[in-house]
Design an enzyme around this catalytic site. Structure first.
Site, PDB file in Angstrom:
ATOM      1  N   GLU A  12       0.812  -1.227   0.000  1.00 49.09           N
ATOM      2  CA  GLU A  12       0.000   0.000   0.000  1.00 49.09           C
ATOM      3  C   GLU A  12       0.837   1.264   0.000  1.00 49.09           C
ATOM      4  O   GLU A  12       0.584   2.205   0.754  1.00 49.09           O
ATOM      5  CB  GLU A  12      -0.952   0.002   1.210  1.00 49.09           C
ATOM      6  CG  GLU A  12      -1.875  -1.210   1.298  1.00 49.09           C
ATOM      7  CD  GLU A  12      -2.780  -1.348   0.069  1.00 49.09           C
ATOM      8  OE1 GLU A  12      -3.237  -0.315  -0.452  1.00 49.09           O
ATOM      9  OE2 GLU A  12      -2.994  -2.494  -0.363  1.00 49.09           O
ATOM     10  N   LYS A  37       1.945  -9.170 -13.897  1.00 47.06           N
ATOM     11  CA  LYS A  37       1.691  -9.332 -12.462  1.00 47.06           C
ATOM     12  C   LYS A  37       1.758 -10.829 -12.174  1.00 47.06           C
ATOM     13  O   LYS A  37       0.816 -11.570 -12.470  1.00 47.06           O
ATOM     14  CB  LYS A  37       0.311  -8.776 -12.100  1.00 47.06           C
ATOM     15  CG  LYS A  37      -0.015  -8.850 -10.604  1.00 47.06           C
ATOM     16  CD  LYS A  37       0.769  -7.829  -9.803  1.00 47.06           C
ATOM     17  CE  LYS A  37       0.340  -7.843  -8.335  1.00 47.06           C
ATOM     18  NZ  LYS A  37       1.028  -6.799  -7.545  1.00 47.06           N
ATOM     19  N   ASP A  50      -4.214  -5.699 -10.525  1.00 46.51           N
ATOM     20  CA  ASP A  50      -3.254  -4.618 -10.690  1.00 46.51           C
ATOM     21  C   ASP A  50      -2.831  -4.441 -12.151  1.00 46.51           C
ATOM     22  O   ASP A  50      -2.648  -3.312 -12.622  1.00 46.51           O
ATOM     23  CB  ASP A  50      -2.019  -4.877  -9.828  1.00 46.51           C
ATOM     24  CG  ASP A  50      -2.317  -4.757  -8.342  1.00 46.51           C
ATOM     25  OD1 ASP A  50      -3.347  -4.163  -7.985  1.00 46.51           O
ATOM     26  OD2 ASP A  50      -1.515  -5.267  -7.537  1.00 46.51           O
ATOM     27  N   GLU A 110       5.547  -6.408 -11.932  1.00 43.58           N
ATOM     28  CA  GLU A 110       5.179  -5.828 -10.635  1.00 43.58           C
ATOM     29  C   GLU A 110       5.051  -6.902  -9.572  1.00 43.58           C
ATOM     30  O   GLU A 110       4.272  -7.848  -9.705  1.00 43.58           O
ATOM     31  CB  GLU A 110       3.859  -5.062 -10.737  1.00 43.58           C
ATOM     32  CG  GLU A 110       3.507  -4.372  -9.423  1.00 43.58           C
ATOM     33  CD  GLU A 110       2.115  -3.770  -9.428  1.00 43.58           C
ATOM     34  OE1 GLU A 110       1.560  -3.600  -8.323  1.00 43.58           O
ATOM     35  OE2 GLU A 110       1.591  -3.482 -10.509  1.00 43.58           O
ATOM     36  N   GLY A 113       3.869  -6.652  -2.646  1.00 49.55           N
ATOM     37  CA  GLY A 113       4.466  -6.175  -1.405  1.00 49.55           C
ATOM     38  C   GLY A 113       5.948  -5.902  -1.568  1.00 49.55           C
ATOM     39  O   GLY A 113       6.388  -5.327  -2.565  1.00 49.55           O
ATOM     40  N   GLY A 171       6.281   6.686  -4.032  1.00 52.64           N
ATOM     41  CA  GLY A 171       5.012   6.233  -4.577  1.00 52.64           C
ATOM     42  C   GLY A 171       3.829   7.139  -4.343  1.00 52.64           C
ATOM     43  O   GLY A 171       2.837   7.061  -5.070  1.00 52.64           O
ATOM     44  N   GLY A 203      -2.745  10.481  -4.579  1.00 57.12           N
ATOM     45  CA  GLY A 203      -4.045  10.524  -5.247  1.00 57.12           C
ATOM     46  C   GLY A 203      -3.987  10.456  -6.752  1.00 57.12           C
ATOM     47  O   GLY A 203      -5.030  10.540  -7.422  1.00 57.12           O
TER      48      GLY A 203
END
Length: 239
Positions: A12, A37, A50, A110, A113, A171, A203
């Site tokens: 995150e 992914k 993702d 990607e 985590g 990020g 955002g």
């Protein structure tokens, strides 16, 4: 860099948005892009993952591939074990990336985590797949307090495995950064030995795709097909 792995220092922290920005900037520079992914966790069978999110933000020309999907939001090895589904080996991930690289200028892989999250019963990680390809690993990190330690640990883990990182991308850069975040702009390159290669605004993932694509090159350094300057950005946010 034909194949570039993207790993966060944790969960995150904006890894998918950064992957999307790198893809969008590369597409804007005229390159064909694929995103892979290997293991998608915590998403239902009919929900976009993702890879699909990267294609949504970066553009329909981006090829999106997903190798395995597990329903619970856990590390891939744990999620696979609990669901009774097979795990992924580094060789499968590397093979998929190589096949995409045969028909694309850039393949973004990607992770899930952090770098050393387990993918299978043997304890293999994203780093093992990167080693098979001798591919660089872009590090995505948060802006705030604690990131110096997590980035340094990630760099040491990469170096211990003979892997390289082109740099670090923040990020999610806040609109009102606190003192620690502003200090980290100068301290991250110093403690990690890696350049800052971008800062994606907080955002950004909520922007309309057209606005996201227009903004992406302004958030990333020239080595990632952008026009962002670490020197100018750091000067704009004095500690």
């Amino acid at each position: 860099m034909t194949i570039l792995f993207v790993s966060g220092t944790g969960t995150e922290i904006g890894k998918t948005v950064v992957t999307s920005a790198v893809a969008a900037a590369a597409v804007a520079a005229g390159r064909s892009v694929a995103v892979l992914k290997p293991a998608q966790t915590g998403v239902g069978p009919d929900e976009p993952g993702d890879a699909a999110e990267v294609a949504r933000l970066a553009g329909s020309s981006v090829t999106a591939r997903e190798l395995a999907r597990y329903p619970e939001p856990l590390a891939p090895d744990t999620a696979a074990r609990r669901s009774g589904l097979p795990t992924l080996s580094p060789a499968v991930v590397a093979d998929a990336a190589e096949k995409l690289a045969a028909s694309h200028d850039l393949v973004l892989v990607e992770g899930a985590g952090g770098l050393l999250v387990r993918f299978d019963e043997a304890g293999h990680t994203l780093a093992d797949a990167a080693r098979l390809l001798d591919a660089p690993v872009l590090i995505v990190a948060p802006a705030a307090l604690g990131t110096l330690n997590s980035v340094t640990l990630t760099v040491e883990a990469l170096e211990a495995r003979g892997l390289t990182a082109p740099g670090v991308v923040i990020g999610s850069w806040p609109a009102m950064p606190d003192l620690a975040s502003r200090c980290n702009l100068a301290d991250l390159p110093m403690v990690s030995g890696l350049p800052l290669l971008g800062a994606v605004p907080q955002g950004a993932g909520a922007l309309a795709p057209a606005a996201f694509r227009a903004g992406a090159p302004t958030w990333l350094a020239p080595s990632l097909h952008g026009g962002w300057s670490a020197h100018s950005f750091t000067a704009a946010w004095p500690a």
